[in-house]
Structure formats: structure tokens, C-alpha cells
Design a protein around this motif. Structure first.
Motif, PDB file in Angstrom:
ATOM      1  N   ASP A  84     -24.605  27.989 -11.246  1.00  0.00           N
ATOM      2  CA  ASP A  84     -23.387  28.745 -10.950  1.00  0.00           C
ATOM      3  C   ASP A  84     -22.439  28.557 -12.135  1.00  0.00           C
ATOM      4  O   ASP A  84     -21.735  27.557 -12.243  1.00  0.00           O
ATOM      5  N   SER A 134     -17.901  39.698  -7.444  1.00  0.00           N
ATOM      6  CA  SER A 134     -17.218  38.396  -7.339  1.00  0.00           C
ATOM      7  C   SER A 134     -18.226  37.264  -7.505  1.00  0.00           C
ATOM      8  O   SER A 134     -19.436  37.471  -7.330  1.00  0.00           O
ATOM      9  N   GLY A 135     -17.710  36.086  -7.787  1.00  0.00           N
ATOM     10  CA  GLY A 135     -18.578  34.911  -7.876  1.00  0.00           C
ATOM     11  C   GLY A 135     -19.289  34.664  -6.561  1.00  0.00           C
ATOM     12  O   GLY A 135     -20.464  34.274  -6.541  1.00  0.00           O
ATOM     13  N   SER A 136     -18.595  34.891  -5.472  1.00  0.00           N
ATOM     14  CA  SER A 136     -19.203  34.670  -4.153  1.00  0.00           C
ATOM     15  C   SER A 136     -20.394  35.590  -3.950  1.00  0.00           C
ATOM     16  O   SER A 136     -21.458  35.162  -3.492  1.00  0.00           O
ATOM     17  N   TYR A 146     -18.341  23.998  -5.089  1.00  0.00           N
ATOM     18  CA  TYR A 146     -17.657  25.233  -4.679  1.00  0.00           C
ATOM     19  C   TYR A 146     -18.451  26.407  -5.227  1.00  0.00           C
ATOM     20  O   TYR A 146     -18.630  26.545  -6.441  1.00  0.00           O
ATOM     21  N   HIS A 147     -18.922  27.247  -4.301  1.00  0.00           N
ATOM     22  CA  HIS A 147     -19.703  28.421  -4.721  1.00  0.00           C
ATOM     23  C   HIS A 147     -19.147  29.715  -4.147  1.00  0.00           C
ATOM     24  O   HIS A 147     -19.811  30.746  -4.202  1.00  0.00           O
ATOM     25  N   GLY A 148     -17.946  29.666  -3.574  1.00  0.00           N
ATOM     26  CA  GLY A 148     -17.330  30.889  -3.067  1.00  0.00           C
ATOM     27  C   GLY A 148     -17.234  30.898  -1.554  1.00  0.00           C
ATOM     28  O   GLY A 148     -17.558  29.902  -0.891  1.00  0.00           O
ATOM     29  N   LYS A 206     -15.654  35.722 -13.121  1.00  0.00           N
ATOM     30  CA  LYS A 206     -14.425  35.299 -13.802  1.00  0.00           C
ATOM     31  C   LYS A 206     -14.350  35.680 -15.292  1.00  0.00           C
ATOM     32  O   LYS A 206     -13.866  36.735 -15.653  1.00  0.00           O
ATOM     33  N   VAL A 228     -19.944  30.530 -12.839  1.00  0.00           N
ATOM     34  CA  VAL A 228     -18.797  31.414 -12.588  1.00  0.00           C
ATOM     35  C   VAL A 228     -17.563  30.910 -13.350  1.00  0.00           C
ATOM     36  O   VAL A 228     -16.792  31.703 -13.893  1.00  0.00           O
ATOM     37  N   ILE A 229     -17.393  29.592 -13.426  1.00  0.00           N
ATOM     38  CA  ILE A 229     -16.293  29.036 -14.232  1.00  0.00           C
ATOM     39  C   ILE A 229     -16.761  28.763 -15.665  1.00  0.00           C
ATOM     40  O   ILE A 229     -16.073  29.095 -16.632  1.00  0.00           O
TER      41      ILE A 229
HETATM   42  C1  LIG Z   1     -18.141  27.810  -9.452  1.00  0.00           C
HETATM   43  C2  LIG Z   1     -17.652  28.948  -8.625  1.00  0.00           C
HETATM   44  N1  LIG Z   1     -18.529  29.750  -8.018  1.00  0.00           N
HETATM   45  C3  LIG Z   1     -18.138  30.808  -7.279  1.00  0.00           C
HETATM   46  C4  LIG Z   1     -16.799  31.076  -7.101  1.00  0.00           C
HETATM   47  C5  LIG Z   1     -16.383  32.212  -6.245  1.00  0.00           C
HETATM   48  O1  LIG Z   1     -15.893  33.254  -6.985  1.00  0.00           O
HETATM   49  P1  LIG Z   1     -15.039  34.408  -6.290  1.00  0.00           P
HETATM   50  O2  LIG Z   1     -13.770  33.786  -5.810  1.00  0.00           O
HETATM   51  O3  LIG Z   1     -14.899  35.419  -7.374  1.00  0.00           O
HETATM   52  O4  LIG Z   1     -15.839  34.939  -5.163  1.00  0.00           O
HETATM   53  C6  LIG Z   1     -15.857  30.276  -7.717  1.00  0.00           C
HETATM   54  C7  LIG Z   1     -14.399  30.533  -7.561  1.00  0.00           C
HETATM   55  O5  LIG Z   1     -13.563  29.727  -7.888  1.00  0.00           O
HETATM   56  C8  LIG Z   1     -16.282  29.167  -8.479  1.00  0.00           C
HETATM   57  O6  LIG Z   1     -15.406  28.334  -9.043  1.00  0.00           O
END
Ligand SMILES: Cc1ncc(COP(=O)(O)O)c(C=O)c1O
Length: 470
Positions: A265, A124-126, A158-160, A294, A267-268
């Protein structure tokens, strides 16, 4: 079929058995869940048989659209061939090795990041950001800089939502229930010019103020205690904030001056969302760690990847004989099914030209949203990059007056949008609806989605007037 709750509808079973993530328990008990049953392309069908244009691509993640045969086939084949293989103790699965090569090559070719040569996997991103958090500590422990552990993030980031990732997230609503952030995470100013620029301040002056805030935080804490700065290149969940003019060049210089790592980050932003393969390339960043999730598998499989720089890996490698096993990893790190799907996903992005499509259709969607909201006195700003767009509400467009606390205009509009059959997201920090559809959305689907949103906005206006002019 279980009969643990006989004569219950699915709605009732959901209410009786589930704790939903980031959801109101009170709302669930009052209204029940919103059940979705099928999805294809950019369209979701709910349990009442109604179609919705998914302008969020789920949670910014279904980059190649729903139900793509190539990914389904890749996953099916992988499940039949090697349904699981861990990567502990230097075990490996072929597709995961191939994926690592592909990711490194993409970063070299598409982002000019030839210093990123190692990949670590999670789910996961988190957890990718947790990995970054732990790598910063380990890297500096190995260098004998045992004080250099603090990580600076930004308000609105937002990083999770794991414990470390929640701490890196800069939105109070996620912290307060859980006694977070952890004490070694700090937050600097949010670089969103439209809302936080001062009257008369130019964008360049705003950038200088943001960088000065970061510098004074580093000085206050002592540069010898600051290990890393983490950024979403375009801030998503906060409200789709683009970096102000010249921001990253100045930030990068400051970090280099103080031997502070940069964590990007992505992730997006990774895998085409911004009309570039990676924001690292788009903004000329030189990150030491890049978090990906993602769009890596378009959410067909839960998977994350952390790209790691030579400067970090070389230290880990040089000290390996002395320190022994790298004691970090997960059961599903490098899952072969996820890897096969990720490889197919990257093929689809390439073959269907989805990065170029996002670059071409992003401005088209942006203009359509600007046009359809231009008559609404409560829409203050519509901005974006590629297919990542935010519509920000204000109490008064002319004065940019902030919306009264608790008014939540974006949630009001989202409610009407659902009724019209379009799903923008309502974000949790500033009153913003975000639009981040699958990258293969067509212009006809954009037109349809935007016209449904326009109707929703019109229907919402009386309720918005009441909420915002209270
Ligand atoms: C920039 C960013 N980092 C990390 C995450 C966390 O990802 P996850 O929900 O897969 O843990 C998100 C989720 O929206 C995000 O937008």
C-alpha cells in the motif's frame, strides 16, 4: 445563491447540513467547523485570514504543494478537451493510456519492478485496496485455490475506510462502530520497535519476533487459506513506523515459501514522500499489487491506481476466454481529467527534482524537530524517512511510560499548534503528531513551521503535565 437557510452563517449551515468524515459530531455542534478558504504552496489560509504552514500536506497528499499552475492548466485543458470518458468495454482515453505507460516505466526505472506491467484505476486509496482484496480472490479462484482468500494485515495499519479497506485497517477505533473487520481479514503484530520492543531486545531480535508472529498466524490458519499480506512500507496513520532492521527481506521469504501475495500500500509512500519514487524500490520489495493514490495527482483530482504483477495478470489473461468479462470497475476508472493531471504532476515531480528534495530536506526537518522537542519530557521519539516524520509522546521520556488512556497529548499539542499557525496531524492510534509537508517545502518554511511548533509545544506543556501525570 440558495436561501434555504436564510440569515445563517457558513458555520451554521455547515453544522445544519453536513456529516463530516472522521470527525466528532459533538465537537462540530460545540465549536463549529474550521473553514479554510485558500491555499498556495505549503500555506493554508483560514476564514479568519490567518495563515497556517500545512505540515500534513492535507492528508499526506498534496505532494507538489497547493495551487500549482502546471496541474491547474493540465486539468483545465483536459476538461475542455474530453471532460469524461469511461473505460468499460475496452473504451479508452488517450491521457489514461499515456499515464499507464508512464507508471509502468516509472516502476521499471525507479523501483526496479519490471514485473509490474498493468494498471487498474479507481478514485481513492480505499478503493485501490478494495481492488486488491478482490484481485486476491479472483486470482486464487482462477488457480483452483478457492480456499486461499484470507488477507493478513497488521495491527496499527491504515488502508482506508470502505468495508474491505476498513477491515484491512488494523485500528479498532475504525472497526467497532461497523461490525468489522470482515472475517477473512486477520491482523498480525505491529512492527514498531520503539513502543513494542521488549526491554533488552535488540532491533534484530524484535524483527525475528515479528516475523515469527506472522509465521505462526499463517500456520494457525493454514497456508492454503492465506492469499495475501498487505503492508504500508512505512506505516503512516498508525504513527509513522519504519520497518525494523531486515523485516521485509524476512517477510518476503516467508510469503514466497507459502505462495502468499504481497500487497504494497503505497498510497502515502508513492511519488517521492520517502525521498524515493516508491517504497517498492527503496526497500527492494517484490509486490504483486501496489496501491497508489494521493501523490498520484497530488490530490488535485481523486484518483487511484493499482499496479498489477505479471504473475496475477497472466492468470487473468490466460483464463479470459473461459471466464468472460472482468467484472470489476468504476464509473470514474481512468478518468481522463485525473490522468492529465497525474501526467502533469509526474512532470512537476521530475522537473522540480522533488524526490531528491524530499531526500535532502527530510533529514533537515527531522533534525529540526528532534532539536525543538529535545527539552520536552513528554516527547519520547522523533523518527522518519524522507518527508514523513512522527513525533511520539510518552508519559515519561526516561522510562518510555505509555500515556494514560484518553490523555491524547498529540491532540493537545495540535490545538496549540493551530493557534501558532502550523498544522501537524494528530493520529488516531498511538499519540503521535505527524509531519508530511508538500515535497517542495523550502528550508525557510521548515524553519518557520518548526519554530511555530516549538512555541506550541512550550505553551502546551502545563496542560500536557496535567494530562500525562494524572
Ligand atoms: C496507506 C493508506 N492507504 C489507504 C488510504 C486510504 O485512502 P483514501 O482516503 O483516499 O481512501 C490512506 C489514507 O490516508 C492511507 O494512508
Amino acid at each position: 445563491m440558495s436561501n434555504f437557510l436564510p440569515n445563517h452563517t457558513l458555520d451554521m449551515i455547515d453544522q445544519a447540513t453536513m456529516l463530516h468524515p472522521v470527525s466528532s459530531i459533538e465537537d462540530l455542534h460545540a465549536k463549529g467547523p474550521t473553514l479554510y478558504e485558500t491555499a498556495q504552496g505549503v500555506t493554508l489560509r483560514d476564514s479568519n485570514g490567518r495563515d497556517h504552514v500545512d505540515m500534513g500536506a492535507g492528508l499526506w497528499c498534496v505532494n507538489v504543494g497547493y495551487g500549482h499552475d502546471a496541474l491547474v492548466e493540465a486539468g483545465t485543458t483536459a476538461l475542455k478537451t474530453l471532460s469524461y470518458q469511461h473505460h468499460f468495454g475496452n473504451a479508452a482515453a488517450k491521457d489514461t493510456v499515456r499515464l499507464s505507460e508512464r507508471l509502468v516505466q516509472l516502476f521499471h526505472d525507479q523501483a526496479g519492478a519490471t514485473h509490474l506491467n498493468r494498471v487498474f484505476y479507481g478514485t481513492s486509496g480505499s478503493d485501490a485496496n478494495d481492488t486488491a482484496y478482490k484481485l486476491v480472490r479472483y486470482y486464487n479462484n482462477l488457480r483452483g485455490k478457492t480456499e486461499k482468500k484470507k488477507i493478513i494485515s497488521r495491527i496499527g495499519a491504515y488502508h482506508g475506510l470502505t468495508a474491505a479497506a476498513t477491515s484491512l485497517t488494523g485500528i479498532d477505533a475504525y472497526h467497532k462502530m461497523f461490525d468489522l473487520p470482515l472475517p477473512d481479514v486477520l491482523h498480525t503484530s505491529c512492527p514498531h520497535f520503539y513502543r513494542y520492543g521488549k526491554a533488552g531486545e535488540t532491533e534484530a531480535e524484535f524483527t525475528d519476533r515479528m516475523v515469527a508472529d506472522l509465521e505462526s498466524l499463517i500456520q494457525r490458519e493454514g497456508p492454503e487459506t492465506v492469499g495475501a499480506f498487505i503492508v504500508e512500507p512505512v506505516m503512516g496513520t498508525g504513527g509513522v513506523f519504519l520497518p525494523p532492521l531486515g523485516y521485509f527481506e524476512k517477510v518476503q521469504k516467508l510469503l514466497d515459501q507459502h505462495d502468499i501475495l504481497l500487497i504494497a500500500d503505497e498510497v502515502i509512500s508513492g511519488f517521492g514522500r520517502l525521498g524515493h519514487w516508491f517504497a517498492t524500490g527503496a526497500f527492494g520489495l517484490k509486490p504483486d499489487i501496489v496501491s497508489l493514490a494521493k501523490g498520484l495527482t497530488s490530490a488535485y483530482f481523486p484518483m487511484s491506481a493499482s499496479m498489477i504483477s505479471d504473475r496475477i495478470y497472466d492468470v487473468l489473461s490466460a483464463k479470459s476466454a473461459e471466464t468472460g468479462v472482468f467484472m470489476h470497475g468504476f464509473t470514474y476508472s481512468g478518468h481522463p481529467v485525473g490522468s492529465a493531471i497525474a501526467l502533469a504532476n509526474i512532470d512537476v515531480i521530475e522537473k522540480e527534482g522533488l524526490v531528491a528534495k524530499a531526500a535532502a530536506n527530510g533529514p533537515y526537518l527531522l533534525k529540526a524537530l528532534q532539536d525543538v522537542t529535545s527539552g520536552c519530557p513528554f516527547v519520547g521519539d522523533v523518527r522518519g524517512m524522507g518527508l514523513m516524520i512522527g513525533v511520539e509522546y510518552v508519559a515519561d521520556k526516561r522510562t518510555k511510560a505509555e500515556c494514560p488512556a484518553g490523555s491524547a497529548p498529540h491532540k493537545i499539542v495540535s490545538k496549540y499548534a493551530f493557534e501558532e499557525g502550523v498544522l501537524p496531524r494528530a493520529l488516531p492510534f498511538l499519540p503521535v503528531n505527524s509531519f508530511s509537508p508538500p515535497l517542495n517545502i523550502t528550508r525557510a518554511e521548515i524553519d518557520e513551521g518548526v519554530s511555530r511548533f516549538g512555541r506550541a509545544l512550550k505553551c502546551a506543556e502545563p496542560e500536557l503535565s496535567k494530562a500525562l501525570q494524572a
